[in-house]
Every structure is written in structure tokens, then in C-alpha cells.
Design an enzyme around this catalytic site. Structure first.
Site, PDB file in Angstrom:
ATOM      1  N   ASP A 100      70.121  78.230  82.397  1.00 14.28           N
ATOM      2  CA  ASP A 100      70.481  76.846  82.121  1.00 14.28           C
ATOM      3  C   ASP A 100      72.183  76.785  82.111  1.00 14.28           C
ATOM      4  O   ASP A 100      72.757  77.592  81.374  1.00 14.28           O
ATOM      5  CB  ASP A 100      70.070  76.436  80.922  1.00 14.28           C
ATOM      6  N   ASP A 201      72.485  71.092  83.493  1.00 11.78           N
ATOM      7  CA  ASP A 201      72.263  70.101  82.365  1.00 11.78           C
ATOM      8  C   ASP A 201      73.153  68.858  82.461  1.00 11.78           C
ATOM      9  O   ASP A 201      74.332  68.913  82.558  1.00 11.78           O
ATOM     10  CB  ASP A 201      72.708  70.774  80.894  1.00 11.78           C
ATOM     11  N   GLU A 258      69.831  68.177  86.656  1.00 13.85           N
ATOM     12  CA  GLU A 258      69.165  67.420  85.575  1.00 13.85           C
ATOM     13  C   GLU A 258      70.081  66.093  85.529  1.00 13.85           C
ATOM     14  O   GLU A 258      71.263  66.203  85.303  1.00 13.85           O
ATOM     15  CB  GLU A 258      69.082  67.956  84.506  1.00 13.85           C
ATOM     16  N   HIS A 331      61.270  70.563  77.223  1.00 14.59           N
ATOM     17  CA  HIS A 331      61.551  70.585  75.994  1.00 14.59           C
ATOM     18  C   HIS A 331      62.268  69.329  75.146  1.00 14.59           C
ATOM     19  O   HIS A 331      62.339  69.434  74.000  1.00 14.59           O
ATOM     20  CB  HIS A 331      62.688  71.821  75.768  1.00 14.59           C
ATOM     21  N   ASP A 332      62.552  68.290  75.977  1.00 14.45           N
ATOM     22  CA  ASP A 332      62.903  66.891  75.620  1.00 14.45           C
ATOM     23  C   ASP A 332      61.912  65.842  75.662  1.00 14.45           C
ATOM     24  O   ASP A 332      61.869  64.873  75.066  1.00 14.45           O
ATOM     25  CB  ASP A 332      64.091  66.560  76.474  1.00 14.45           C
TER      26      ASP A 332
HETATM   27  C1  NOJ Z   1      69.759  67.622  78.279  1.00 15.52           C
HETATM   28  C2  NOJ Z   1      68.976  68.928  77.287  1.00 15.52           C
HETATM   29  O1  NOJ Z   1      67.666  68.797  78.099  1.00 15.52           O
HETATM   30  C3  NOJ Z   1      68.605  68.247  76.022  1.00 15.52           C
HETATM   31  O2  NOJ Z   1      67.919  69.219  75.299  1.00 15.52           O
HETATM   32  C4  NOJ Z   1      70.285  68.615  75.365  1.00 15.52           C
HETATM   33  O3  NOJ Z   1      70.090  68.094  73.975  1.00 15.52           O
HETATM   34  C5  NOJ Z   1      71.168  67.542  76.394  1.00 15.52           C
HETATM   35  N1  NOJ Z   1      71.126  67.659  77.583  1.00 15.52           N
HETATM   36  C6  NOJ Z   1      72.540  67.945  75.897  1.00 15.52           C
HETATM   37  O4  NOJ Z   1      72.819  69.091  75.991  1.00 15.52           O
END
Ligand code: NOJ
Length: 555
Positions: A100, A201, A258, A331-332
Site C-alpha cells: 500500500d 491510496d 485508488e 477495509h473501508d
Molecule cells: C483510503 C483508505 O482506503 C482508507 O482506509 C484511509 O482511511 C484513507 N484512504 C486515508 O488514507
């Protein structure tokens, strides 16, 4: 574009959130040796690439997405020697490792920021985005993704710094060439070790519009919407092309951006191989369809027609022009079987249906840990059991705005990120076999029913269904290469589509509802000489689909 030089088109990615995967040393937090222990399990599933959420040194304000040192391993997770062994063990099994890369921001405890804060003339001052206040207030009206303003005041230098996420995640200033060089050097450090690439990210937020203008503030909103000024900003393609030239193209890498707030047209710009930016995009429109205006916490039931229209739009617009990721979970996001499926009576059927619906599309599929056994959302009774900063800040903000506790909890139960972050349920022993200590976040109470051991013991489990999907992607080129056509466009319960490539044809029909649905005559006639190659029920009768049934047919 063909698949030989783009091997990742026929690959499947498995995402590990290390904190919740497997704890070997009993401190209640997952670790790298725990991951090594489970590599054979992932190999059995058949995945090709492991994406590891951040494992770097971090004060964990946002569970590792706030990095204090990019070249050290977080103590709780182990040591650099553990990392080297992990990489070796992954490669030994013929899998790849994607790290990541979190470079829109660092932790406020990163040495660069510690320096940057010292004084206005510190050499690191310009590594971050500092501005004077406007009329005694923040420099603009942008809100942070984690509630509150996107700016934090620093008394010592009488300026504010920008943080799109928590105030412990200051945004890096990509306008500064030194910042870019530091990032590229750091990427090379990991590539030299032999990692196979990066998931980047919120990478489409690194270029901010000059002047950082105020965003439009809708009524009822506490802040202006800065997204048009920081998503897909003016220099984003230049920065990514530079990164590609200086780093990515120098190694055999895979790169995934992402990128929230992107359209298929943006996706083509980011991922068309001729433009040399990233290999594939990770997008969000389909994850926003069950949100009302004002963001994800404002719940709205999913209308299947919206989902079909959206996914079909992406499938057709990018075909032969770029490349997308296919995902329901990470994970989000809340667990998909609880979100678009039925996690009670039809947990197994709906988990399989959703998997097939996604895996037969064009793109690279992602499986998020626990998805392969149909893990479900959790409803912790006490708010105190929640750990996620986004959830906690939202709770406090909404409470002060007058929302009731019940209303807020309903949003958390449906959308909170901790739904995805409870420990992996390995077996039915205490703490689901995740740890011998006290887990950092509670285990989902359904662990005695839903766990890896049960899944491996049952040849009809969700696990083996995913295994089959992964194998089929390797066998049938049409899955990676074919074009896409939505069928039964206006059908409110069935999501059906056709893939075509050369002389081949695959039809996927998914029942998204919990009632039997008869298939219309026109389609029935069309598929009369097709064979069912996959289904989630015993003995499929293609005239009528049972609740959450999926049938995949070829000719
Ligand atoms: C996206 C990530 O997937 C998330 O988990 C994170 O909180 C934010 N970016 C900030 O890095």
C-alpha cells in the site's frame, strides 16, 4: 491490448488487512508471522496477488494509513526480517506482493512534518500545505473526510495545514519536486527488495488546484465540497507520468490507483497503457448507490436498476481502452453479503451469487479477507466497541448536530468501516482462532457458524465457490477479454449480462431477490442450447431462478 504482457488481467487479488488477519504473538493484533502461517490457505484459494494494507511504522490514528516512517515495519506487526521472510514465502508459492503506497499524506509524527512545523523557514516547511487563515478562520471551507474542517491551526507559526483526512494525516505538497523525489526514492527502496507493485491510496488527490478555492456549500452541510479542487487535479496526470517514468517503468510492477470521484472517461486517462500512468483503477461509483445526498452515512436502499446501469456503463466505456478493478469489499466497505445480499436465511447463496456476478465481468477481481467465507457485518451494542476514527468522529459530529443515538448507530451498522475490520474467523475456538490474547476489536459473534474451518470442511462452501471462480478466470480467456452487454435491462430483480469474444459467449443471470423469479421466454429461447457451467444451487432449472440463485451458461 492482450493478456501476455498484461498478466494481471487474468489475476485475482486478495487484500489483507494485517491488523485483523492472524495474530501469532498473542498481543491481540495481527502480524506478519501470522500472515506467513496462512499463505498456504491463500494458495489453496488460488489468488495470484496479495495486497497488504499498510504495515509501516505508524501511530495508528487511521490504522496505518498515517505513516510515521515509510521504511520501517510497525512494531506490532513484526520486524523487517519478518517482512523479508514474508516476501520470500509469497514468491516461493508463486504469488506476488502489492504494497500500500500512502503518499497523499503522512502521519503528523513523520519526521518531515515534525520539521515542517518547526518554523516557516524550515527546509521541510514546503513539504506540506500551509496557509494563512482567512478572516480569523480556516483558509477555505473544505471539510475533512473524517468530519470537521480540512485545516488545523498551528499556534507556533500562526498558519493552518491541510489534512483531507484526520488532523494527524497532513497532506503532502506534491507541487514541491523534493517531495516527489523523496516518494520515488522510497518506492525504489521497496522495489529493490523485490515487492511486485503498489496499490496507491487516494492517489488522484495529490494535485490540488492552485489557490485552493472554496467549494460549493449545500444547505444543511457543515462544509464546502472541495472535491472538484483536489480530486483529479490539474497536474495529476503529469505527476503520475513522472512517477511511471522514474519508478514504475524501471521495474516489473503492477500499479493500482485508488481513485474516488472518477468517471469511466477519467479511468481511461489513468489506465490506457499508451499514457503510461497506472495499470488499473479502483473506483467508487457502484459503492455510492446506496447513499442519499450528503454522503455515505445517509442511508438509501439499493435500487438494483442503478447498480446494473452503473456497472454496465463502466464495463462498456473502458473495454479495450483501460482497465478496472472489480470489488464489492475492502477495509473501508461494509460486508457485501449484509449489504446487497441476505446475511441470514440466504447467506451462502447470496454470497456466491454476488461473487459470480462480479467475477464474470471484465477487470481484475479483488477478494477482501473474509469475503471468501461470507463474513457478515457486526452490530456492536456499545458504541465504545467501535475503533474506527471515521466512525468515532462522525458519531461526535452528528451528536452535536442533534441526530439521535439510534439514528447514528443505524448508519454505523450499515456503513461503518469496522464491519470489515473484525478479526478473521479461522475456527470456532475462543476469539475465532485469531489470537490467544484479547483482540484489538471484538470478534463477530457469528464466528462459531461462519469460519474458515467450517468452510474448508464443506465442499459446497463459499470458499470453494470462489476457488472455482478463480480457476475459471484462468481457463476461459473470454472472462478477461470479452465485451459486455447488459440483458433484461429493466428487470427489477435479475442482473443478467452477456460476454462475447471471438466465437464464444457466456451469459450470467443473477437473482438479487429472495423470491423465485421466472426467466422471460425470449431469453429462455436464446439460452436453450447453452450449458450451465456454474450455479449456486443443486440442479439448476433455468426456467425459474430461486432466491439469490445464479446460473452461468456458455455455448
Ligand atoms: C483510503 C483508505 O482506503 C482508507 O482506509 C484511509 O482511511 C484513507 N484512504 C486515508 O488514507
Amino acid at each position: 491490448m492482450n493478456t501476455t504482457d498484461q498478466w494481471w488481467k487474468k489475476s485475482v487479488v486478495y487484500q489483507i488487512y494485517p491488523r485483523s488477519f492472524r495474530d501469532l504473538n498473542g498481543d491481540g493484533i495481527g502480524d506478519l508471522p501470522g500472515i506467513i502461517e496462512k499463505l498456504d490457505y491463500l494458495k489453496l484459494l488460488g489468488v495470484d496477488i496479495i495486497w497488504l494494507s499498510p504495515i509501516y511504522d505508524s501511530p495508528n490514528d487511521d490504522n496505518g494509513y498515517d505513516i510515521r516512517n515509510y521504511q520501517e515495519i510497525m512494531n506490532e506487526f513484526g520486524t523487517m526480517a519478518d517482512f523479508d521472510r514474508l516476501l520470500e514465502e509469497i514468491h516461493k508459492r508463486d504469488m506476488k506482493l502489492m504494497m500500500d503506497l500512502v503518499v497523499n499524506h503522512t502521519s503528523d509524527e513523520h519526521e518531515w512534518f515534525v520539521q515542517s512545523k518547526q518554523s516557516k523557514d524550515n527546509p521541510y516547511r514546503d513539504y506540506y500545505i500551509w496557509r494563512e487563515g482567512k478572516d480569523g478562520k480556516e483558509p477555505n471551507n473544505w471539510g475533512s473526510f473524517f468530519s470537521g474542517p480540512a485545516w488545523e491551526y498551528d499556534e507556533a507559526t500562526n498558519e493552518y495545514y491541510l489534512h483531507l483526512f484526520s488532523k494527524k494525516q497532513p497532506d503532502l505538497n506534491w507541487e514541491n519536486p523534493k517531495v516527489r523525489q523523496e516518494v520515488y526514492q522510497m518506492m525504489k527502496f521497496w522495489l529493490e527488495k523485490g515487492v511486485d507493485g503498489f496499490r496507491m491510496d487516494v492517489i488522484n488527490m495529490i494535485s490540488k488546484a492552485p489557490g485552493l478555492p472554496d467549494g460549493v456549500q449545500h444547505s444543511g452541510q457543515l462544509f464546502g465540497d472541495g472535491a472538484p479542487y483536489f480530486m483529479n487535479g490539474p497536474r495529476i496526470h503529469e505527476f503520475l507520468q513522472e512517477m511511471n517514468k522514474e519508478v514504475l517503468s524501471q521495474y516489473p510492477t503492477i500499479s493500482v490507483g485508488e481513485m474516488p470521484g472518477t468517471t469511466p472517461e477519467d479511468a481511461v486517462l489513468y489506465t490506457n497503457p499508451n499514457r503510461r500512468e497506472v495499470n488499473m483503477i479502483f473506483t467508487f461509483e457502484h459503492m455510492d448507490l446506496d447513499s442519499a445526498p450528503g454522503g455515505k452515512w445517509n442511508l438509501k436502499p439499493l435500487n438494483l436498476l442503478d447498480l446494473k446501469e452503473n456497472l454496465a456503463k463502466w464495463q462498456t466505456a473502458i473495454h479495450n481502452r483501460g482497465w478496472n478493478s472489480l470489488y464489492w469489499n475492502n477495509h473501508d466497505q461494509p460486508r457485501i453479503v449484509s449489504r446487497f445480499g441476505n446475511d441470514e436465511e440466504y447467506r451462502v447463496e447470496s454470497a456466491k451469487m454476488l461473487a459470480a456476478c462480479l467475477h464474470f465481468m471484465q477487470g481484475t477481481p479483488y477478494i477482501y479477507q473474509g469475503e471468501e467465507i461470507g463474513m457478515t457485518n457486526v452490530k456492536f451494542k456499545s458504541f465504545k466497541d467501535y475503533r474506527d476514527i471515521e466512525t468515532i468522529n462522525m458519531y461526535n459530529e452528528r451528536t452535536s448536530q442533534g441526530y439521535s443515538h439510534e439514528e447514528i448507530m443505524a448508519s454505523i451498522y450499515a456503513k461503518g468501516r469496522d464491519n470489515a475490520r473484525t478479526p478473521i474467523q479461522w475456527d470456532d475456538s475462543e476469539h475465532a482462532g485469531f489470537t490467544t490474547g484479547t483482540p484489538w476489536i471484538k470478534v463477530n459473534p457469528r464466528y462459531q457458524e461462519v469460519n474458515v474451518k467450517n468452510a474448508l470442511d464443506d465442499k459446497n462452501s463459499i470458499f470453494y465457490f470462489y476457488q472455482k471462480l478463480i480457476a475459471l478466470r484462468k481457463e476461459l480467456d473470454i472472462i478477461a477479454e470479452g465485451d459486455f452487454q447488459l440483458l433484461l435491462e429493466d428487470h427489477p430483480e435479475l442482473f443478467a449480462y452477456e460476454r462475447k469474444w471471438k466465437e464464444e459467449c457466456v451469459i450470467v443471470i443473477c437473482n438479487f431477490g429472495d423470491k423465485d423469479v421466472a426467466i422471460e421466454n425470449e431469453l429462455l429461447t436464446r439460452i436453450s442450447d447453452y450449458n450451465v457451467i456454474l450455479s449456486n444451487y443443486e440442479g439448476s432449472n433455468i426456467e425459474k431462478l430461486r432466491p439469490f440463485e445464479v446460473v452461468v451458461l456458455t455455448r
